[in-house]
Write a protein that holds these residues in place. Sequence first.
Motif, PDB file in Angstrom:
ATOM      1  N   GLY A 146       0.850  -1.186   0.000  1.00 35.73           N
ATOM      2  CA  GLY A 146       0.000   0.000   0.000  1.00 35.73           C
ATOM      3  C   GLY A 146       0.879   1.226   0.000  1.00 35.73           C
ATOM      4  O   GLY A 146       2.104   1.133   0.127  1.00 35.73           O
ATOM      5  N   THR A 147       0.291   2.388  -0.148  1.00 36.51           N
ATOM      6  CA  THR A 147       1.058   3.620  -0.017  1.00 36.51           C
ATOM      7  C   THR A 147       1.594   3.719   1.408  1.00 36.51           C
ATOM      8  O   THR A 147       1.199   2.955   2.293  1.00 36.51           O
ATOM      9  CB  THR A 147       0.178   4.847  -0.308  1.00 36.51           C
ATOM     10  OG1 THR A 147      -0.863   4.915   0.693  1.00 36.51           O
ATOM     11  CG2 THR A 147      -0.457   4.757  -1.687  1.00 36.51           C
ATOM     12  N   TRP A 148       2.482   4.677   1.622  1.00 33.77           N
ATOM     13  CA  TRP A 148       3.044   4.833   2.960  1.00 33.77           C
ATOM     14  C   TRP A 148       1.944   5.005   4.003  1.00 33.77           C
ATOM     15  O   TRP A 148       1.930   4.330   5.037  1.00 33.77           O
ATOM     16  CB  TRP A 148       3.987   6.035   2.984  1.00 33.77           C
ATOM     17  CG  TRP A 148       4.476   6.324   4.368  1.00 33.77           C
ATOM     18  CD1 TRP A 148       4.052   7.306   5.206  1.00 33.77           C
ATOM     19  CD2 TRP A 148       5.446   5.571   5.093  1.00 33.77           C
ATOM     20  NE1 TRP A 148       4.701   7.219   6.406  1.00 33.77           N
ATOM     21  CE2 TRP A 148       5.567   6.170   6.360  1.00 33.77           C
ATOM     22  CE3 TRP A 148       6.232   4.462   4.797  1.00 33.77           C
ATOM     23  CZ2 TRP A 148       6.450   5.685   7.329  1.00 33.77           C
ATOM     24  CZ3 TRP A 148       7.101   3.990   5.760  1.00 33.77           C
ATOM     25  CH2 TRP A 148       7.200   4.595   6.997  1.00 33.77           C
ATOM     26  N   ARG A 149       1.006   5.884   3.757  1.00 34.97           N
ATOM     27  CA  ARG A 149      -0.063   6.140   4.734  1.00 34.97           C
ATOM     28  C   ARG A 149      -0.941   4.916   4.937  1.00 34.97           C
ATOM     29  O   ARG A 149      -1.356   4.597   6.055  1.00 34.97           O
ATOM     30  CB  ARG A 149      -0.902   7.335   4.292  1.00 34.97           C
ATOM     31  CG  ARG A 149      -0.168   8.668   4.379  1.00 34.97           C
ATOM     32  CD  ARG A 149      -1.080   9.836   4.063  1.00 34.97           C
ATOM     33  NE  ARG A 149      -0.367  11.091   4.135  1.00 34.97           N
ATOM     34  CZ  ARG A 149      -0.156  11.762   5.262  1.00 34.97           C
ATOM     35  NH1 ARG A 149      -0.597  11.282   6.402  1.00 34.97           N
ATOM     36  NH2 ARG A 149       0.501  12.911   5.242  1.00 34.97           N
ATOM     37  N   ARG A 176       0.995   2.226   6.917  1.00 30.38           N
ATOM     38  CA  ARG A 176       1.151   2.646   8.317  1.00 30.38           C
ATOM     39  C   ARG A 176      -0.167   2.460   9.074  1.00 30.38           C
ATOM     40  O   ARG A 176      -0.177   2.035  10.228  1.00 30.38           O
ATOM     41  CB  ARG A 176       1.587   4.102   8.374  1.00 30.38           C
ATOM     42  CG  ARG A 176       1.843   4.581   9.809  1.00 30.38           C
ATOM     43  CD  ARG A 176       3.109   5.342   9.882  1.00 30.38           C
ATOM     44  NE  ARG A 176       3.329   5.903  11.210  1.00 30.38           N
ATOM     45  CZ  ARG A 176       4.165   5.378  12.094  1.00 30.38           C
ATOM     46  NH1 ARG A 176       4.809   4.272  11.817  1.00 30.38           N
ATOM     47  NH2 ARG A 176       4.353   5.955  13.269  1.00 30.38           N
ATOM     48  N   LYS A 177      -1.288   2.764   8.422  1.00 35.80           N
ATOM     49  CA  LYS A 177      -2.584   2.579   9.064  1.00 35.80           C
ATOM     50  C   LYS A 177      -2.869   1.101   9.294  1.00 35.80           C
ATOM     51  O   LYS A 177      -3.427   0.712  10.335  1.00 35.80           O
ATOM     52  CB  LYS A 177      -3.694   3.206   8.223  1.00 35.80           C
ATOM     53  CG  LYS A 177      -5.042   3.249   8.946  1.00 35.80           C
ATOM     54  CD  LYS A 177      -6.080   4.014   8.157  1.00 35.80           C
ATOM     55  CE  LYS A 177      -7.401   4.074   8.918  1.00 35.80           C
ATOM     56  NZ  LYS A 177      -8.456   4.772   8.137  1.00 35.80           N
ATOM     57  N   MET A 178      -2.498   0.246   8.347  1.00 39.17           N
ATOM     58  CA  MET A 178      -2.657  -1.194   8.528  1.00 39.17           C
ATOM     59  C   MET A 178      -1.887  -1.669   9.747  1.00 39.17           C
ATOM     60  O   MET A 178      -2.373  -2.481  10.542  1.00 39.17           O
ATOM     61  CB  MET A 178      -2.176  -1.940   7.275  1.00 39.17           C
ATOM     62  CG  MET A 178      -3.067  -1.761   6.061  1.00 39.17           C
ATOM     63  SD  MET A 178      -2.298  -2.357   4.525  1.00 39.17           S
ATOM     64  CE  MET A 178      -2.304  -4.132   4.833  1.00 39.17           C
ATOM     65  N   LEU A 179      -0.690  -1.152   9.897  1.00 40.46           N
ATOM     66  CA  LEU A 179       0.134  -1.519  11.056  1.00 40.46           C
ATOM     67  C   LEU A 179      -0.510  -1.039  12.352  1.00 40.46           C
ATOM     68  O   LEU A 179      -0.567  -1.760  13.354  1.00 40.46           O
ATOM     69  CB  LEU A 179       1.532  -0.914  10.883  1.00 40.46           C
ATOM     70  CG  LEU A 179       2.604  -1.279  11.900  1.00 40.46           C
ATOM     71  CD1 LEU A 179       2.780  -2.784  12.006  1.00 40.46           C
ATOM     72  CD2 LEU A 179       3.934  -0.628  11.521  1.00 40.46           C
ATOM     73  N   TYR A 180      -1.054   0.167  12.313  1.00 35.45           N
ATOM     74  CA  TYR A 180      -1.697   0.748  13.497  1.00 35.45           C
ATOM     75  C   TYR A 180      -2.954  -0.021  13.900  1.00 35.45           C
ATOM     76  O   TYR A 180      -3.212  -0.246  15.083  1.00 35.45           O
ATOM     77  CB  TYR A 180      -2.040   2.208  13.201  1.00 35.45           C
ATOM     78  CG  TYR A 180      -2.861   2.886  14.275  1.00 35.45           C
ATOM     79  CD1 TYR A 180      -2.274   3.272  15.474  1.00 35.45           C
ATOM     80  CD2 TYR A 180      -4.215   3.148  14.089  1.00 35.45           C
ATOM     81  CE1 TYR A 180      -3.019   3.902  16.462  1.00 35.45           C
ATOM     82  CE2 TYR A 180      -4.965   3.767  15.065  1.00 35.45           C
ATOM     83  CZ  TYR A 180      -4.363   4.144  16.250  1.00 35.45           C
ATOM     84  OH  TYR A 180      -5.106   4.756  17.228  1.00 35.45           O
ATOM     85  N   LEU A 181      -3.741  -0.443  12.898  1.00 36.65           N
ATOM     86  CA  LEU A 181      -5.021  -1.093  13.178  1.00 36.65           C
ATOM     87  C   LEU A 181      -4.889  -2.564  13.558  1.00 36.65           C
ATOM     88  O   LEU A 181      -5.871  -3.167  14.004  1.00 36.65           O
ATOM     89  CB  LEU A 181      -5.933  -0.978  11.949  1.00 36.65           C
ATOM     90  CG  LEU A 181      -6.423   0.436  11.598  1.00 36.65           C
ATOM     91  CD1 LEU A 181      -7.184   0.416  10.276  1.00 36.65           C
ATOM     92  CD2 LEU A 181      -7.309   0.996  12.712  1.00 36.65           C
ATOM     93  N   ASN A 182      -3.714  -3.129  13.376  1.00 36.73           N
ATOM     94  CA  ASN A 182      -3.510  -4.557  13.653  1.00 36.73           C
ATOM     95  C   ASN A 182      -2.367  -4.741  14.646  1.00 36.73           C
ATOM     96  O   ASN A 182      -1.201  -4.897  14.238  1.00 36.73           O
ATOM     97  CB  ASN A 182      -3.220  -5.303  12.356  1.00 36.73           C
ATOM     98  CG  ASN A 182      -4.378  -5.240  11.372  1.00 36.73           C
ATOM     99  OD1 ASN A 182      -5.343  -5.992  11.478  1.00 36.73           O
ATOM    100  ND2 ASN A 182      -4.294  -4.339  10.408  1.00 36.73           N
TER     101      ASN A 182
END
Length: 213
Positions: free
Chosen positions: A125-128, A131-137
């Motif tokens: 995915g794009t950087w954002r 990063r959101k995937m990492l944050y949500l999991n």
Amino acid sequence: MTQPDHLQRLACPRCLRPQSACICRWITPTEPAADVLILQHPLEVRQAKGSARLLQLSLARSELVVGETFDKHGLRALLHTPARHAILLYPDSPADISLELAAAPPLDQAWLREPAQLRLVVLDGTWRKSRKMLYLNPLLQELPRLSLQNLLTSTPASRYLIRKAQRLGQLSTLEATCHALMQLEQDEEKYQPLLTAFDGFVAQQAACRIKAS
């Protein structure tokens, strides 16, 4: 000659793209030592310029799963397979700190000497988005992180000319994964055919853009 609309809409059953934009000719069968798990953001699925599908179709024993927030039990099963250590291919010190992330556990350097015992987890995915995937999991945050910058003495120039990098030194999902596997296996020649095929894929997508403009 331009193909009829109904042929352009038909999807290739293998790469899942319209037949007019099929990428199967660029699939390059490669046998990595490590397992590769690609977690793809949903907005990347229909992104014509995305490299994750080509990567997954080329690498033996690789898996591509689409999602932003994953079921905890399902994700744990994906990450922790028998006889494999899961590590996340991700920068050590992301520049964007808008989302608070748990500190990653230390990476056991002994693991890196045994790539056949690794399950390399890659966020597509794009950087954002990544990063959101990492944050949500949170389970992803619990994985040791492998930084490509720490593996390489210098970041190679990206061949990904059809997509604008958000930061210097950024690579496509396919490029980053190939370079990580090269270093883990100490075998640069092994992944050159796939990177060469990626050049063809990039040229094909660039030609499609010109035709559409």
